[in-house]
Design a protein around this motif. Structure first.
Motif, PDB file in Angstrom:
ATOM      1  N   THR A 174     -41.215  -9.825 -32.944  1.00  0.00           N
ATOM      2  CA  THR A 174     -42.138 -10.954 -32.904  1.00  0.00           C
ATOM      3  C   THR A 174     -43.086 -10.851 -31.716  1.00  0.00           C
ATOM      4  OG1 THR A 174     -40.442 -12.345 -33.947  1.00  0.00           O
ATOM      5  CG2 THR A 174     -42.319 -13.479 -32.935  1.00  0.00           C
ATOM      6  N   GLN A 213     -47.082 -10.875 -31.979  1.00  0.00           N
ATOM      7  CA  GLN A 213     -47.860 -11.954 -31.361  1.00  0.00           C
ATOM      8  C   GLN A 213     -48.552 -11.543 -30.069  1.00  0.00           C
ATOM      9  OE1 GLN A 213     -48.356 -14.784 -32.935  1.00  0.00           O
ATOM     10  NE2 GLN A 213     -47.030 -14.138 -34.614  1.00  0.00           N
ATOM     11  N   GLN A 214     -48.047 -10.493 -29.432  1.00  0.00           N
ATOM     12  CA  GLN A 214     -48.644  -9.896 -28.226  1.00  0.00           C
ATOM     13  C   GLN A 214     -48.527 -10.748 -26.957  1.00  0.00           C
ATOM     14  OE1 GLN A 214     -52.625  -8.881 -29.766  1.00  0.00           O
ATOM     15  NE2 GLN A 214     -51.929  -6.770 -29.940  1.00  0.00           N
ATOM     16  N   THR A 215     -47.844 -11.869 -27.036  1.00  0.00           N
ATOM     17  CA  THR A 215     -47.517 -12.648 -25.835  1.00  0.00           C
ATOM     18  C   THR A 215     -46.132 -13.256 -26.019  1.00  0.00           C
ATOM     19  OG1 THR A 215     -48.344 -14.834 -26.517  1.00  0.00           O
ATOM     20  CG2 THR A 215     -49.950 -13.309 -25.568  1.00  0.00           C
ATOM     21  N   TYR A 253     -45.355 -16.208 -24.987  1.00  0.00           N
ATOM     22  CA  TYR A 253     -45.563 -17.626 -25.328  1.00  0.00           C
ATOM     23  C   TYR A 253     -45.737 -17.804 -26.840  1.00  0.00           C
ATOM     24  CZ  TYR A 253     -47.632 -22.285 -25.436  1.00  0.00           C
ATOM     25  OH  TYR A 253     -47.897 -23.602 -25.722  1.00  0.00           O
ATOM     26  N   GLN A 254     -46.597 -16.979 -27.450  1.00  0.00           N
ATOM     27  CA  GLN A 254     -46.814 -17.091 -28.893  1.00  0.00           C
ATOM     28  C   GLN A 254     -45.564 -16.704 -29.671  1.00  0.00           C
ATOM     29  OE1 GLN A 254     -49.265 -18.400 -30.543  1.00  0.00           O
ATOM     30  NE2 GLN A 254     -50.571 -18.808 -28.780  1.00  0.00           N
ATOM     31  N   ALA A 255     -44.839 -15.711 -29.183  1.00  0.00           N
ATOM     32  CA  ALA A 255     -43.589 -15.324 -29.847  1.00  0.00           C
ATOM     33  C   ALA A 255     -42.587 -16.468 -29.809  1.00  0.00           C
ATOM     34  CB  ALA A 255     -43.013 -14.077 -29.182  1.00  0.00           C
ATOM     35  N   ALA A 287     -43.269 -19.661 -29.646  1.00  0.00           N
ATOM     36  CA  ALA A 287     -43.710 -20.695 -30.586  1.00  0.00           C
ATOM     37  C   ALA A 287     -43.364 -20.313 -32.022  1.00  0.00           C
ATOM     38  CB  ALA A 287     -45.210 -20.921 -30.428  1.00  0.00           C
ATOM     39  N   THR A 288     -43.534 -19.046 -32.351  1.00  0.00           N
ATOM     40  CA  THR A 288     -43.218 -18.575 -33.703  1.00  0.00           C
ATOM     41  C   THR A 288     -41.731 -18.696 -34.003  1.00  0.00           C
ATOM     42  OG1 THR A 288     -45.066 -16.998 -33.642  1.00  0.00           O
ATOM     43  CG2 THR A 288     -43.332 -16.585 -35.266  1.00  0.00           C
ATOM     44  N   PRO A 298     -40.222 -19.891 -24.021  1.00  0.00           N
ATOM     45  CA  PRO A 298     -40.676 -18.589 -23.509  1.00  0.00           C
ATOM     46  C   PRO A 298     -39.647 -17.913 -22.617  1.00  0.00           C
ATOM     47  CG  PRO A 298     -42.443 -20.204 -23.363  1.00  0.00           C
ATOM     48  CD  PRO A 298     -41.199 -20.963 -23.780  1.00  0.00           C
ATOM     49  N   GLY A 302     -51.215 -10.660 -21.776  1.00  0.00           N
ATOM     50  CA  GLY A 302     -50.103 -10.573 -22.717  1.00  0.00           C
ATOM     51  C   GLY A 302     -49.262  -9.340 -22.454  1.00  0.00           C
TER      52      GLY A 302
END
Length: 298
Positions: A11, A15-17, A19-21, A23-24, A29, A54
């Motif tokens: 993931t 998502q490359q960060t 934080y986004q991973a 959230a997914t 984090p 990221g």
């Protein structure tokens, strides 16, 4: 190493960060960071290069990714088989496609598929031919539409030959009135996408002696049509790409015909997954009905 750590790793790559991973995955984090750190500790080398924007994979991380993806795909296949035994027909299918397939084929394929198999989740990633082939190779997608040749160790089904046309301003007529010859394109500018200047498109341009000096690049197919319409040059596009494009332009075949051979590729592990196998059959049925006299896949 638990499969959750693999899921976190995959993931973060997508998502490359962190934080986004997070959230997914619906976790914090810090939980993502801890999971990645533990995985790196157990493997014995860093997986990511951290920076302010990221993360990106290290060279070792790139080597690990296909194996992690295969573990996750196999686990997903196991869940699908168990669900199918119980008659649930669940699972997911990740499809990769280039722009004209995403516009002209996938909406109708997915709409019918969703009606027949509402519990199977479909996701789509758009990319160029090389990206799609690589995504299938490493297991990021289950199946993808690309152009031949395909040299990777994948399941490959040739679909159709898609004719390549010359797109001209509305007031242009070739000397013979029917098809484009070398004399028609002499000293003419051609407008195309940078990613399309390879394979069959490049072969056609090379045959008609169109050099880099006469190439102009655009961002998408509709922009090519608009630029040709304004008299800025000629375009070169396959028939499938032209299907839903609009503009006051003409299209002509080349005197020496050129085609791109569209193919369906599948990760060999994922092709055995029940949901993926169902989708592959659905795609074959759709294209056989759409191209009864052109279908290459017997």
């Amino acid at each position: 190493m638990a499969n959750f750590a693999y899921e976190v790793f995959a993931t973060v790559v997508a998502q490359q960060t962190f934080y986004q991973a997070a959230a997914t995955l619906n976790v914090t984090p810090s939980a993502v960071s801890h999971s990645v750190n533990q995985l790196e500790k157990e493997l014995g080398f860093p997986l990511f290069i951290r920076n302010r924007s990221g993360v990106e994979l290290t060279s070792d991380g790139r080597q690990v990714l296909p194996y992690v993806q295969e573990i996750l795909n196999t686990e997903s296949n196991l869940r699908q088989v168990a669900d199918n035994i119980q008659g649930l027909h669940s699972g997911s299918v990740r499809i990769g496609g280039f722009s004209s397939v995403c516009i002209n084929w996938l909406p109708r394929i997915i709409r019918k598929f969703n009606h027949e198999y509402p519990n199977i989740k479909i996701s789509v990633m758009q990319g160029n031919f090389n990206e799609i082939t690589n995504w299938a190779k490493i297991g990021t997608i289950d199946i993808g539409f690309t152009s031949m040749p395909v040299n990777e160790n994948l399941l490959v089904h040739s679909l159709i030959n898609d004719p390549i046309y010359c797109v001209t301003p509305a007031d242009f007529v070739p000397e013979n009135g029917e098809y484009i010859t070398t004399d028609d394109v002499a000293d003419k500018n051609f407008i195309l996408q940078q990613s399309d200047y390879d394979r069959d498109t490049k072969l056609a341009l090379d045959h008609y002696h169109v050099t880099n000096n006469f190439l102009r690049f655009s961002i998408d197919d509709q922009s090519i049509i608009s630029m040709v319409e304004s008299g800025l040059g000629m375009g070169i596009l396959p028939k499938l790409a032209l299907r839903k494009l609009t503009g006051d332009v003409n299209t002509y075949p080349f005197a020496e015909p050129y085609n791109r051979e569209i193919a369906l590729v599948a990760n060999k592990t994922q092709a055995t997954a029940p949901s993926t196998a169902i989708m592959i059959r659905a795609i074959k049925r759709f294209l056989t009905a759409e191209y009864p006299d052109q279908m290459l896949w017997a």
